[in-house]
Design an enzyme around this catalytic site. Structure first.
Site, short mmCIF file in Angstrom:
data_model
loop_
_atom_site.label_atom_id
_atom_site.label_comp_id
_atom_site.label_asym_id
_atom_site.label_seq_id
_atom_site.Cartn_x
_atom_site.Cartn_y
_atom_site.Cartn_z
N ASP A 70 33.93 70.42 -24.78
CA ASP A 70 33.05 70.21 -23.64
C ASP A 70 33.89 69.57 -22.53
O ASP A 70 34.71 68.70 -22.81
CB ASP A 70 31.85 69.35 -23.99
CG ASP A 70 30.71 69.56 -23.00
OD1 ASP A 70 30.43 70.73 -22.64
OD2 ASP A 70 30.12 68.58 -22.54
N PHE A 152 38.83 80.08 -13.87
CA PHE A 152 37.37 80.19 -13.86
C PHE A 152 36.79 78.85 -13.39
O PHE A 152 37.52 77.90 -13.12
CB PHE A 152 36.84 80.56 -15.25
CG PHE A 152 36.99 79.47 -16.28
CD1 PHE A 152 38.22 79.20 -16.86
CD2 PHE A 152 35.90 78.70 -16.67
CE1 PHE A 152 38.36 78.18 -17.80
CE2 PHE A 152 36.02 77.70 -17.62
CZ PHE A 152 37.26 77.44 -18.18
N GLY A 153 35.45 78.80 -13.35
CA GLY A 153 34.76 77.55 -13.02
C GLY A 153 35.23 76.98 -11.68
O GLY A 153 35.27 77.67 -10.66
N HIS A 180 43.48 69.63 -18.73
CA HIS A 180 42.60 68.88 -19.62
C HIS A 180 42.45 69.59 -20.97
O HIS A 180 42.72 69.01 -22.02
CB HIS A 180 41.25 68.74 -18.91
CG HIS A 180 40.75 70.03 -18.30
ND1 HIS A 180 41.48 70.73 -17.37
CD2 HIS A 180 39.66 70.79 -18.55
CE1 HIS A 180 40.84 71.84 -17.04
NE2 HIS A 180 39.73 71.91 -17.75
P1 IMP Z 1 31.81 73.56 -20.42
O1 IMP Z 1 32.88 72.85 -21.15
O2 IMP Z 1 31.87 75.03 -20.70
O3 IMP Z 1 30.46 72.97 -20.63
O4 IMP Z 1 32.18 73.43 -18.89
C1 IMP Z 1 31.46 72.63 -17.97
C2 IMP Z 1 31.71 73.11 -16.57
O5 IMP Z 1 33.06 72.87 -16.22
C3 IMP Z 1 31.45 74.60 -16.32
O6 IMP Z 1 30.92 74.72 -15.04
C4 IMP Z 1 32.82 75.21 -16.37
O7 IMP Z 1 32.89 76.36 -15.57
C5 IMP Z 1 33.68 74.07 -15.84
N1 IMP Z 1 35.00 74.13 -16.46
C6 IMP Z 1 35.31 73.94 -17.78
N2 IMP Z 1 36.62 74.08 -17.96
C7 IMP Z 1 37.15 74.38 -16.75
C8 IMP Z 1 38.47 74.66 -16.30
O8 IMP Z 1 39.44 74.69 -17.06
N3 IMP Z 1 38.60 74.91 -14.99
C9 IMP Z 1 37.57 74.89 -14.11
N4 IMP Z 1 36.31 74.68 -14.47
C10 IMP Z 1 36.10 74.41 -15.79
#
Ligand code: IMP
Length: 193
Positions: A70, A152-153, A180
């Site tokens: 997460d 992404f994200g 991270h």
């Molecule tokens: P989760 O770990 O999938 O819950 O990610 C939480 C949020 O952080 C989501 O909006 C993802 O798109 C964003 N996120 C997670 N990892 C990354 C990354 O490596 N780069 C950019 N956004 C991230």
């Protein structure tokens, strides 16, 4: 011998980042490869809590040892928001683009030196009846507009302090080396090996 372990995700970007780091001694299975298409509820208010919910779900319902991650983006000028709510920052059903738009709006007018931020990832591992946590983080800042097309994200607006580039401008290898998730997964893999 190649070991197999489930990564509790169906996010293709996360899978390819993590598979690229796994080498040939570890085969990473996605949730769909074990027949899991559940929308696992992420109801905890910490990254640790959500990573554990996902890992326990897979172990309890599907019987596989696994790891889950997460991630949160913590922005100093927003008192650590969006943090654990990063995925839903712009509201239920929002897209990554909506999240970036909200972030840029919230930071509108904030000077460059006050736009510092970090990504933090927690990985929860369940293996042989034991639970363990690993973590990684990366320092950076939020740009005023998007740069780059990879990743992404929030990648297009997160500028890593170590590279001076947005994650979306970096190759997957370069991002993995300092990110991270790259750091958390590196700690996990050293433990598994
Ligand atoms: P989760 O770990 O999938 O819950 O990610 C939480 C949020 O952080 C989501 O909006 C993802 O798109 C964003 N996120 C997670 N990892 C990354 C990354 O490596 N780069 C950019 N956004 C991230």
């Amino acid at each position: 011998m190649t070991k197999e372990i489930v990564f509790a995700t169906n996010n293709p970007h996360k899978l390819s980042e993590v598979r690229a780091m796994a080498g040939d001694r570890l085969r990473i299975l996605s949730l769909s490869e074990i027949g899991c298409h559940d929308d696992i509820p992420e109801t905890a208010d910490t990254l640790e809590g959500n990573a554990l919910i996902k890992a326990r779900w897979v172990k309890e319902k599907y019987g596989y040892d696994c790891f889950a991650d997460d991630t949160g983006l913590m922005v100093d000028a927003l008192d650590g928001a969006p943090g654990v709510y990063s995925a839903r920052y712009a509201g239920p059903g929002c897209t990554p683009d909506d999240n970036i738009d909200r972030l840029l709006r919230e930071l509108d007018g904030v000077e460059p030196e006050r736009r510092t931020a970090r990504f933090r990832t927690v990985v929860a591992l369940i293996l042989d009846g034991r639970e363990q946590l690993f973590e990684g983080s990366v320092e950076g800042s939020i740009d005023t507009c998007r740069h780059g097309r990879s990743g992404f994200g929030y990648d297009p607006v997160f500028v890593a302090a170590e590279s001076g580039m947005s994650f979306a401008e970096m190759t997957s290898e370069a991002k993995n080396a300092i990110s991270h998730r790259g750091r958390a997964v590196k700690a996990l893999f050293s433990y598994l090996h």
